[in-house]
Motif scaffolding. Structure first.
Motif, PDB file in Angstrom:
ATOM      1  N   GLU A 139      75.136 -24.841 -12.450  1.00 41.22           N
ATOM      2  CA  GLU A 139      75.957 -24.307 -13.539  1.00 41.22           C
ATOM      3  C   GLU A 139      77.402 -24.072 -13.098  1.00 41.22           C
ATOM      4  O   GLU A 139      78.320 -24.119 -13.928  1.00 41.22           O
ATOM      5  N   SER A 140      77.599 -23.831 -11.810  1.00 39.87           N
ATOM      6  CA  SER A 140      78.954 -23.622 -11.282  1.00 39.87           C
ATOM      7  C   SER A 140      79.644 -24.935 -10.943  1.00 39.87           C
ATOM      8  O   SER A 140      80.787 -24.916 -10.476  1.00 39.87           O
ATOM      9  N   GLY A 141      78.940 -26.046 -11.133  1.00 35.81           N
ATOM     10  CA  GLY A 141      79.534 -27.350 -10.875  1.00 35.81           C
ATOM     11  C   GLY A 141      79.395 -27.837  -9.454  1.00 35.81           C
ATOM     12  O   GLY A 141      79.991 -28.854  -9.074  1.00 35.81           O
ATOM     13  N   HIS A 142      78.577 -27.176  -8.635  1.00 35.78           N
ATOM     14  CA  HIS A 142      78.367 -27.620  -7.262  1.00 35.78           C
ATOM     15  C   HIS A 142      77.351 -28.758  -7.232  1.00 35.78           C
ATOM     16  O   HIS A 142      76.330 -28.720  -7.932  1.00 35.78           O
ATOM     17  N   GLY A 143      77.618 -29.762  -6.420  1.00 35.35           N
ATOM     18  CA  GLY A 143      76.701 -30.883  -6.283  1.00 35.35           C
ATOM     19  C   GLY A 143      75.464 -30.499  -5.492  1.00 35.35           C
ATOM     20  O   GLY A 143      75.398 -29.437  -4.865  1.00 35.35           O
ATOM     21  N   ILE A 144      74.488 -31.398  -5.503  1.00 29.71           N
ATOM     22  CA  ILE A 144      73.230 -31.099  -4.819  1.00 29.71           C
ATOM     23  C   ILE A 144      73.422 -31.017  -3.309  1.00 29.71           C
ATOM     24  O   ILE A 144      72.775 -30.215  -2.629  1.00 29.71           O
ATOM     25  N   ARG A 145      74.333 -31.810  -2.748  1.00 32.58           N
ATOM     26  CA  ARG A 145      74.573 -31.720  -1.300  1.00 32.58           C
ATOM     27  C   ARG A 145      75.130 -30.344  -0.927  1.00 32.58           C
ATOM     28  O   ARG A 145      74.757 -29.762   0.085  1.00 32.58           O
ATOM     29  N   ALA A 146      76.040 -29.844  -1.755  1.00 32.10           N
ATOM     30  CA  ALA A 146      76.595 -28.517  -1.486  1.00 32.10           C
ATOM     31  C   ALA A 146      75.516 -27.451  -1.598  1.00 32.10           C
ATOM     32  O   ALA A 146      75.466 -26.516  -0.788  1.00 32.10           O
ATOM     33  N   ALA A 147      74.638 -27.590  -2.591  1.00 35.35           N
ATOM     34  CA  ALA A 147      73.560 -26.617  -2.763  1.00 35.35           C
ATOM     35  C   ALA A 147      72.613 -26.630  -1.570  1.00 35.35           C
ATOM     36  O   ALA A 147      72.179 -25.572  -1.092  1.00 35.35           O
ATOM     37  N   LEU A 148      72.291 -27.820  -1.066  1.00 39.23           N
ATOM     38  CA  LEU A 148      71.395 -27.918   0.086  1.00 39.23           C
ATOM     39  C   LEU A 148      72.101 -27.472   1.371  1.00 39.23           C
ATOM     40  O   LEU A 148      71.465 -26.897   2.265  1.00 39.23           O
ATOM     41  N   ASP A 149      73.393 -27.721   1.464  1.00 37.61           N
ATOM     42  CA  ASP A 149      74.155 -27.254   2.615  1.00 37.61           C
ATOM     43  C   ASP A 149      74.182 -25.729   2.651  1.00 37.61           C
ATOM     44  O   ASP A 149      74.058 -25.106   3.717  1.00 37.61           O
ATOM     45  N   ASP A 150      74.312 -25.134   1.484  1.00 38.19           N
ATOM     46  CA  ASP A 150      74.275 -23.674   1.366  1.00 38.19           C
ATOM     47  C   ASP A 150      72.923 -23.144   1.838  1.00 38.19           C
ATOM     48  O   ASP A 150      72.841 -22.160   2.583  1.00 38.19           O
ATOM     49  N   LEU A 151      71.852 -23.802   1.411  1.00 35.34           N
ATOM     50  CA  LEU A 151      70.509 -23.382   1.815  1.00 35.34           C
ATOM     51  C   LEU A 151      70.318 -23.550   3.320  1.00 35.34           C
ATOM     52  O   LEU A 151      69.693 -22.705   3.977  1.00 35.34           O
ATOM     53  N   ALA A 152      70.852 -24.634   3.869  1.00 32.38           N
ATOM     54  CA  ALA A 152      70.751 -24.855   5.313  1.00 32.38           C
ATOM     55  C   ALA A 152      71.472 -23.763   6.088  1.00 32.38           C
ATOM     56  O   ALA A 152      71.038 -23.350   7.171  1.00 32.38           O
ATOM     57  N   ALA A 153      72.581 -23.276   5.543  1.00 30.82           N
ATOM     58  CA  ALA A 153      73.317 -22.197   6.220  1.00 30.82           C
ATOM     59  C   ALA A 153      72.474 -20.942   6.315  1.00 30.82           C
ATOM     60  O   ALA A 153      72.519 -20.219   7.318  1.00 30.82           O
ATOM     61  N   LEU A 154      71.689 -20.668   5.286  1.00 27.80           N
ATOM     62  CA  LEU A 154      70.823 -19.496   5.301  1.00 27.80           C
ATOM     63  C   LEU A 154      69.723 -19.625   6.342  1.00 27.80           C
ATOM     64  O   LEU A 154      69.341 -18.646   6.982  1.00 27.80           O
ATOM     65  N   HIS A 155      69.209 -20.851   6.516  1.00 25.43           N
ATOM     66  CA  HIS A 155      68.040 -21.061   7.380  1.00 25.43           C
ATOM     67  C   HIS A 155      68.400 -21.745   8.694  1.00 25.43           C
ATOM     68  O   HIS A 155      67.581 -22.490   9.251  1.00 25.43           O
ATOM     69  N   ASP A 156      69.599 -21.517   9.186  1.00 23.52           N
ATOM     70  CA  ASP A 156      70.008 -22.064  10.489  1.00 23.52           C
ATOM     71  C   ASP A 156      69.805 -23.568  10.582  1.00 23.52           C
ATOM     72  O   ASP A 156      69.359 -24.084  11.614  1.00 23.52           O
ATOM     73  N   GLY A 157      70.086 -24.271   9.490  1.00 19.85           N
ATOM     74  CA  GLY A 157      70.030 -25.724   9.494  1.00 19.85           C
ATOM     75  C   GLY A 157      68.676 -26.322   9.221  1.00 19.85           C
ATOM     76  O   GLY A 157      68.542 -27.546   9.154  1.00 19.85           O
ATOM     77  N   ASP A 158      67.645 -25.514   9.050  1.00 15.61           N
ATOM     78  CA  ASP A 158      66.295 -26.048   8.868  1.00 15.61           C
ATOM     79  C   ASP A 158      65.558 -25.302   7.751  1.00 15.61           C
ATOM     80  O   ASP A 158      64.607 -24.555   8.022  1.00 15.61           O
ATOM     81  N   PRO A 159      65.965 -25.487   6.504  1.00 18.14           N
ATOM     82  CA  PRO A 159      65.301 -24.765   5.410  1.00 18.14           C
ATOM     83  C   PRO A 159      63.881 -25.268   5.187  1.00 18.14           C
ATOM     84  O   PRO A 159      63.613 -26.462   5.356  1.00 18.14           O
ATOM     85  N   PRO A 160      62.955 -24.394   4.829  1.00 16.68           N
ATOM     86  CA  PRO A 160      61.578 -24.821   4.581  1.00 16.68           C
ATOM     87  C   PRO A 160      61.490 -25.692   3.331  1.00 16.68           C
ATOM     88  O   PRO A 160      62.252 -25.509   2.375  1.00 16.68           O
ATOM     89  N   SER A 161      60.554 -26.638   3.339  1.00 17.69           N
ATOM     90  CA  SER A 161      60.418 -27.577   2.220  1.00 17.69           C
ATOM     91  C   SER A 161      60.221 -26.891   0.873  1.00 17.69           C
ATOM     92  O   SER A 161      60.810 -27.323  -0.127  1.00 17.69           O
TER      93      SER A 161
END
Length: 233
Positions: free
Chosen positions: A79-101
């Motif tokens: 909704e904020s206009g962020h692409g999927i790569r940015a969203a996944l990069d954000d998630l990776a930042a939370l999980h030290d580069g390895d977010p759970p599936s």
């Protein structure tokens, strides 16, 4: 004071206060660490925070199921206009580069629900069992499916998912209203697409992808997909 709190013993009241304080402190600490990590990845603080950030950190620190919070995060990023790569990069930042599936799947499905609307993207469990694949194929063949095809993408992790959804956001008509996606071994991503709109997806994914016509009958389709899963085709 509420009636139920009036009857707490002093020790119980102190324990409740400590628990509340600990959760709030842990959630705030996690949020601050997450913000710092995203800052190193180029996120501006005023663009990064949304209510979903607090929902995710509270769920994680309080030991609650975080799926709904991750889904909220995916929706709010789209909704904020962020692409999927940015969203996944954000998630990776939370999980030290390895977010759970499961977290990735929740964010991706929710993001796609906004960015690819009215199409709905559903991911099979990762990895899908043969029984699950048979059920999904049978569900597909129980309804009219003329004009649909399979897009097969050779992938590494969630990279192919990001590439597929990025391309889909530019050409949303390429997806049927109910798009099913499965990550299969060895290194294959399979998505249901519209035959007449699949060419732009194929071009965007370059040598990673190919389009395969749906077999004429259910047994043929089941054999094809299960063969991809086991690497026999």
């Amino acid at each position: 004071m509420m009636d139920d709190e009036r009857w707490l013993t002093a020790k119980a009241a102190e324990r409740r206060a400590r628990t509340t304080y600990r959760y709030r402190t842990d959630a705030a600490a996690l949020r601050d660490a997450w913000r710092a990590a995203t800052g190193e990845r180029g996120w501006a603080p005023d663009e990064w925070w949304t209510p979903a950030v607090d929902a995710v950190t509270r769920s994680l620190t309080e030991g609650r199921a975080a799926g709904p919070a991750y889904a909220q995060l995916g929706r709010e990023r789209a909704e904020s206009g962020h692409g999927i790569r940015a969203a996944l990069d954000d998630l990776a930042a939370l999980h030290d580069g390895d977010p759970p599936s499961p977290a990735v799947r929740a964010v991706v499905e929710a993001w796609a629900g906004v960015a690819l609307a009215p199409a709905r993207v559903r991911f099979c469990p990762d990895p899908p069992t043969p029984a699950h694949l048979r059920a999904r194929v049978a569900e597909l063949y129980s309804h009219p499916h003329d004009g649909l095809a399979l897009l097969v993408v050779h992938h590494h992790g969630w990279e192919a998912v990001a590439a597929l959804l990025e391309a889909g956001a530019r050409t949303p008509a390429a997806f049927p209203l109910d798009t099913q996606v499965a990550r299969l071994a060895p290194g294959r991503l399979v998505a249901l697409v519209r035959q007449d709109g699949a060419a732009p997806l194929r071009a965007a994914l370059a040598d990673q992808a190919r389009i395969v016509a749906l077999p004429a009958d259910l047994p043929g389709a089941t054999q094809l997909v299960e063969g991809w899963q086991t690497g026999h085709q």
